[in-house]
Enzyme design. Structure first.
Site, PDB file in Angstrom:
ATOM      1  N   LYS A  69       9.166  -2.964  -0.172  1.00  0.00           N
ATOM      2  CA  LYS A  69       7.764  -3.106  -0.604  1.00  0.00           C
ATOM      3  C   LYS A  69       7.684  -4.119  -1.742  1.00  0.00           C
ATOM      4  O   LYS A  69       8.371  -3.983  -2.762  1.00  0.00           O
ATOM      5  CB  LYS A  69       7.217  -1.751  -1.089  1.00  0.00           C
ATOM      6  CG  LYS A  69       5.771  -1.836  -1.571  1.00  0.00           C
ATOM      7  CD  LYS A  69       5.183  -0.470  -1.853  1.00  0.00           C
ATOM      8  CE  LYS A  69       5.419   0.048  -3.237  1.00  0.00           C
ATOM      9  NZ  LYS A  69       4.727  -0.693  -4.310  1.00  0.00           N
ATOM     10  N   ASP A 101       2.254  -5.027  -0.589  1.00  0.00           N
ATOM     11  CA  ASP A 101       1.377  -4.030  -1.227  1.00  0.00           C
ATOM     12  C   ASP A 101       0.456  -4.718  -2.233  1.00  0.00           C
ATOM     13  O   ASP A 101       0.633  -4.599  -3.445  1.00  0.00           O
ATOM     14  CB  ASP A 101       2.283  -2.987  -1.904  1.00  0.00           C
ATOM     15  CG  ASP A 101       1.510  -1.887  -2.607  1.00  0.00           C
ATOM     16  OD1 ASP A 101       0.323  -1.683  -2.298  1.00  0.00           O
ATOM     17  OD2 ASP A 101       2.109  -1.236  -3.490  1.00  0.00           O
ATOM     18  N   LEU A 102      -0.528  -5.466  -1.693  1.00  0.00           N
ATOM     19  CA  LEU A 102      -1.427  -6.202  -2.594  1.00  0.00           C
ATOM     20  C   LEU A 102      -2.798  -5.546  -2.701  1.00  0.00           C
ATOM     21  O   LEU A 102      -3.645  -5.991  -3.474  1.00  0.00           O
ATOM     22  CB  LEU A 102      -1.553  -7.671  -2.144  1.00  0.00           C
ATOM     23  CG  LEU A 102      -0.243  -8.477  -2.200  1.00  0.00           C
ATOM     24  CD1 LEU A 102      -0.474  -9.929  -1.780  1.00  0.00           C
ATOM     25  CD2 LEU A 102       0.393  -8.432  -3.584  1.00  0.00           C
ATOM     26  N   LYS A 103      -3.021  -4.489  -1.942  1.00  0.00           N
ATOM     27  CA  LYS A 103      -4.249  -3.674  -2.051  1.00  0.00           C
ATOM     28  C   LYS A 103      -5.502  -4.543  -2.159  1.00  0.00           C
ATOM     29  O   LYS A 103      -6.242  -4.493  -3.142  1.00  0.00           O
ATOM     30  CB  LYS A 103      -4.174  -2.752  -3.279  1.00  0.00           C
ATOM     31  CG  LYS A 103      -3.003  -1.786  -3.278  1.00  0.00           C
ATOM     32  CD  LYS A 103      -3.065  -0.854  -4.477  1.00  0.00           C
ATOM     33  CE  LYS A 103      -1.903   0.118  -4.546  1.00  0.00           C
ATOM     34  NZ  LYS A 103      -0.609  -0.519  -4.883  1.00  0.00           N
ATOM     35  N   HIS A 131      -9.130  -5.919  -2.101  1.00  0.00           N
ATOM     36  CA  HIS A 131     -10.424  -5.267  -2.344  1.00  0.00           C
ATOM     37  C   HIS A 131     -11.398  -6.353  -2.777  1.00  0.00           C
ATOM     38  O   HIS A 131     -11.379  -6.798  -3.926  1.00  0.00           O
ATOM     39  CB  HIS A 131     -10.257  -4.204  -3.456  1.00  0.00           C
ATOM     40  CG  HIS A 131     -11.472  -3.347  -3.658  1.00  0.00           C
ATOM     41  ND1 HIS A 131     -11.480  -2.276  -4.523  1.00  0.00           N
ATOM     42  CD2 HIS A 131     -12.697  -3.387  -3.094  1.00  0.00           C
ATOM     43  CE1 HIS A 131     -12.668  -1.697  -4.502  1.00  0.00           C
ATOM     44  NE2 HIS A 131     -13.431  -2.352  -3.643  1.00  0.00           N
ATOM     45  N   ASP A 132     -12.248  -6.788  -1.848  1.00  0.00           N
ATOM     46  CA  ASP A 132     -13.163  -7.897  -2.146  1.00  0.00           C
ATOM     47  C   ASP A 132     -14.251  -7.894  -1.075  1.00  0.00           C
ATOM     48  O   ASP A 132     -14.315  -6.947  -0.272  1.00  0.00           O
ATOM     49  CB  ASP A 132     -12.358  -9.225  -2.149  1.00  0.00           C
ATOM     50  CG  ASP A 132     -12.936 -10.257  -3.098  1.00  0.00           C
ATOM     51  OD1 ASP A 132     -14.159 -10.489  -3.037  1.00  0.00           O
ATOM     52  OD2 ASP A 132     -12.176 -10.841  -3.884  1.00  0.00           O
ATOM     53  N   ILE A 133     -15.058  -8.934  -0.999  1.00  0.00           N
ATOM     54  CA  ILE A 133     -16.067  -8.981   0.060  1.00  0.00           C
ATOM     55  C   ILE A 133     -15.339  -9.126   1.408  1.00  0.00           C
ATOM     56  O   ILE A 133     -14.207  -9.640   1.454  1.00  0.00           O
ATOM     57  CB  ILE A 133     -17.093 -10.122  -0.159  1.00  0.00           C
ATOM     58  CG1 ILE A 133     -16.393 -11.481  -0.221  1.00  0.00           C
ATOM     59  CG2 ILE A 133     -17.911  -9.874  -1.423  1.00  0.00           C
ATOM     60  CD1 ILE A 133     -17.365 -12.661  -0.203  1.00  0.00           C
ATOM     61  N   PRO A 134     -15.961  -8.658   2.495  1.00  0.00           N
ATOM     62  CA  PRO A 134     -15.267  -8.636   3.792  1.00  0.00           C
ATOM     63  C   PRO A 134     -14.644  -9.972   4.185  1.00  0.00           C
ATOM     64  O   PRO A 134     -13.480 -10.018   4.618  1.00  0.00           O
ATOM     65  CB  PRO A 134     -16.375  -8.209   4.773  1.00  0.00           C
ATOM     66  CG  PRO A 134     -17.288  -7.355   3.938  1.00  0.00           C
ATOM     67  CD  PRO A 134     -17.288  -7.988   2.574  1.00  0.00           C
ATOM     68  N   THR A 175      -3.428   7.294  -7.298  1.00  0.00           N
ATOM     69  CA  THR A 175      -2.949   8.568  -7.868  1.00  0.00           C
ATOM     70  C   THR A 175      -2.984   8.554  -9.395  1.00  0.00           C
ATOM     71  O   THR A 175      -2.784   9.572 -10.031  1.00  0.00           O
ATOM     72  CB  THR A 175      -1.530   8.908  -7.380  1.00  0.00           C
ATOM     73  OG1 THR A 175      -0.748   7.739  -7.466  1.00  0.00           O
ATOM     74  CG2 THR A 175      -1.542   9.426  -5.967  1.00  0.00           C
ATOM     75  N   ARG A 182      11.260  12.095  -4.583  1.00  0.00           N
ATOM     76  CA  ARG A 182      12.484  12.246  -5.373  1.00  0.00           C
ATOM     77  C   ARG A 182      13.449  13.165  -4.642  1.00  0.00           C
ATOM     78  O   ARG A 182      13.108  14.324  -4.359  1.00  0.00           O
ATOM     79  CB  ARG A 182      12.188  12.855  -6.756  1.00  0.00           C
ATOM     80  CG  ARG A 182      11.500  11.913  -7.740  1.00  0.00           C
ATOM     81  CD  ARG A 182      12.388  10.735  -8.113  1.00  0.00           C
ATOM     82  NE  ARG A 182      11.739   9.763  -8.991  1.00  0.00           N
ATOM     83  CZ  ARG A 182      10.985   8.747  -8.576  1.00  0.00           C
ATOM     84  NH1 ARG A 182      10.774   8.545  -7.284  1.00  0.00           N
ATOM     85  NH2 ARG A 182      10.459   7.906  -9.440  1.00  0.00           N
ATOM     86  N   GLY A 207      11.348   4.070  -5.059  1.00  0.00           N
ATOM     87  CA  GLY A 207      11.770   3.015  -5.980  1.00  0.00           C
ATOM     88  C   GLY A 207      13.014   3.409  -6.739  1.00  0.00           C
ATOM     89  O   GLY A 207      14.138   3.303  -6.232  1.00  0.00           O
ATOM     90  N   ARG A 208      12.807   3.889  -7.965  1.00  0.00           N
ATOM     91  CA  ARG A 208      13.918   4.077  -8.901  1.00  0.00           C
ATOM     92  C   ARG A 208      15.094   4.922  -8.420  1.00  0.00           C
ATOM     93  O   ARG A 208      16.231   4.613  -8.790  1.00  0.00           O
ATOM     94  CB  ARG A 208      13.359   4.587 -10.238  1.00  0.00           C
ATOM     95  CG  ARG A 208      12.618   3.479 -10.987  1.00  0.00           C
ATOM     96  CD  ARG A 208      11.650   3.989 -12.018  1.00  0.00           C
ATOM     97  NE  ARG A 208      10.510   4.648 -11.402  1.00  0.00           N
ATOM     98  CZ  ARG A 208       9.495   5.157 -12.076  1.00  0.00           C
ATOM     99  NH1 ARG A 208       9.480   5.089 -13.394  1.00  0.00           N
ATOM    100  NH2 ARG A 208       8.483   5.730 -11.444  1.00  0.00           N
TER     101      ARG A 208
HETATM  102  O1  C5P Z   1      10.226   4.360  -8.712  1.00  0.00           O
HETATM  103  P1  C5P Z   1       9.256   5.140  -7.859  1.00  0.00           P
HETATM  104  O2  C5P Z   1       9.916   5.813  -6.657  1.00  0.00           O
HETATM  105  O3  C5P Z   1       8.440   6.109  -8.671  1.00  0.00           O
HETATM  106  O4  C5P Z   1       8.286   4.022  -7.271  1.00  0.00           O
HETATM  107  C1  C5P Z   1       7.209   4.336  -6.460  1.00  0.00           C
HETATM  108  C2  C5P Z   1       6.510   3.108  -5.998  1.00  0.00           C
HETATM  109  O5  C5P Z   1       5.343   3.530  -5.301  1.00  0.00           O
HETATM  110  C3  C5P Z   1       6.038   2.181  -7.110  1.00  0.00           C
HETATM  111  O6  C5P Z   1       6.011   0.854  -6.579  1.00  0.00           O
HETATM  112  C4  C5P Z   1       4.623   2.664  -7.378  1.00  0.00           C
HETATM  113  O7  C5P Z   1       3.806   1.675  -7.898  1.00  0.00           O
HETATM  114  C5  C5P Z   1       4.188   3.037  -5.966  1.00  0.00           C
HETATM  115  N1  C5P Z   1       3.100   4.004  -5.897  1.00  0.00           N
HETATM  116  C6  C5P Z   1       3.147   5.255  -6.480  1.00  0.00           C
HETATM  117  N2  C5P Z   1       2.090   6.108  -6.357  1.00  0.00           N
HETATM  118  C7  C5P Z   1       1.033   5.730  -5.656  1.00  0.00           C
HETATM  119  C8  C5P Z   1       0.959   4.489  -5.054  1.00  0.00           C
HETATM  120  C9  C5P Z   1       2.035   3.636  -5.197  1.00  0.00           C
HETATM  121  O8  C5P Z   1       4.148   5.616  -7.092  1.00  0.00           O
HETATM  122  N3  C5P Z   1       0.042   6.564  -5.496  1.00  0.00           N
END
Ligand code: C5P
Length: 241
Positions: free
Chosen positions: A40, A67-69, A71-74, A126, A187, A216-217
């Site tokens: 991603k 993942d650029l999300k 959000h603008d005019i159509p 979130t 996790r 991610g982490r």
């Molecule tokens: O390191 P971690 O597993 O927490 O990373 C989660 C990834 O998912 C990050 O890129 C974070 O910005 C993204 N993300 C999130 N919660 C969301 C939407 C996206 O953690 N609701």
């Protein structure tokens, strides 16, 4: 890998490349296996390194979730979706709160490309809670608002939404088997939660209806990222959903 694995030819893990520059991202990518994960790329990395970097990842056989999300005019979102699709990405996203017409324009634009990536929407970030929703004038209960926006996403013909695994069960029940649910906040058991407050294990998330897991982490900060990826893969591999 067994033949019954839901991972076969369709890795469920999407590794979040939350890096500020190409060198740091590539150091991690070079340790990963495209048969086990997708990648991603979000606003930070894309803004810093640009579309050539996406092409580098695709040449290395990784599926890319851009993942650029949008959000603008159509019209603007449609053109951005065309440009993203033409890069050859595997998945891209828009904000459902851009509305039905915006999402329909995104859908039509993606359908007109040869690559036709998976097109999903973000419902409620979130990072927002009920109070922040109220402050932008939305009095609806947060969970209902998520369901409303996910339903609108489906009505617009999009393929799915990003959601918490904790929302996946209800969204799966309401929106059907084919709707794609992409869930962050994952996790593995016994791993640091970092700043995520409501976490779910990879196995539980898939059991709760998630289609793909954004992680991610737990992988990017692991001493051995490939080993961490393989461990998560193993944890899920024999799930029969
Ligand atoms: O390191 P971690 O597993 O927490 O990373 C989660 C990834 O998912 C990050 O890129 C974070 O910005 C993204 N993300 C999130 N919660 C969301 C939407 C996206 O953690 N609701």
């Amino acid at each position: 890998m067994t033949n019954t694995s839901i991972f076969k030819n369709d890795p469920k893990i999407i590794v979040a490349l939350d890096y500020a520059d190409a060198a740091s991202a590539l150091k991690l990518v070079n340790q990963l296996d495209p048969a086990l994960c997708r990648l991603k790329v979000g606003k930070e990395l894309f803004t810093a390194v640009g579309p050539q970097f996406i092409e580098t990842l695709i040449r290395a056989n990784f599926g890319v979730f851009l993942d650029l999300k949008f959000h603008d005019i159509p019209n603007t979102v449609a053109k951005a979706c065309t440009a993203a699709s033409n890069l050859g990405v595997w998945m891209l996203n828009v904000h459902a709160s851009g509305g039905l017409e915006m999402m329909q324009a995104a859908r039509a634009a993606v359908n007109n490309t040869t690559t036709k990536p998976i097109l999903i929407a973000v419902t409620v970030l979130t990072s927002m809670n009920q109070a922040s929703l109220n402050k932008i004038g939305i009095q609806t209960d947060l969970a209902t608002h998520v369901l409303n926006l996910a339903t609108l996403t489906k009505e617009a013909g999009l393929d799915g939404v990003v959601c918490s695994a904790l929302e996946a069960q209800i969204l799966r029940a309401e929106l059907g088997k084919a709707f794609c649910l992409v869930t962050p906040g994952i996790r593995p058991a016994n791993v640091n939660q970092d700043d995520q407050s409501r976490v779910v294990t990879p196995r539980d998330a898939l059991n709760m209806g998630a289609s793909y897991l954004v992680i991610g982490r737990p992988i990017t900060k692991a001493t051995d990222p490939l080993k961490a990826l393989e461990a998560i893969h193993q944890e899920c591999i024999n799930l029969k959903l």
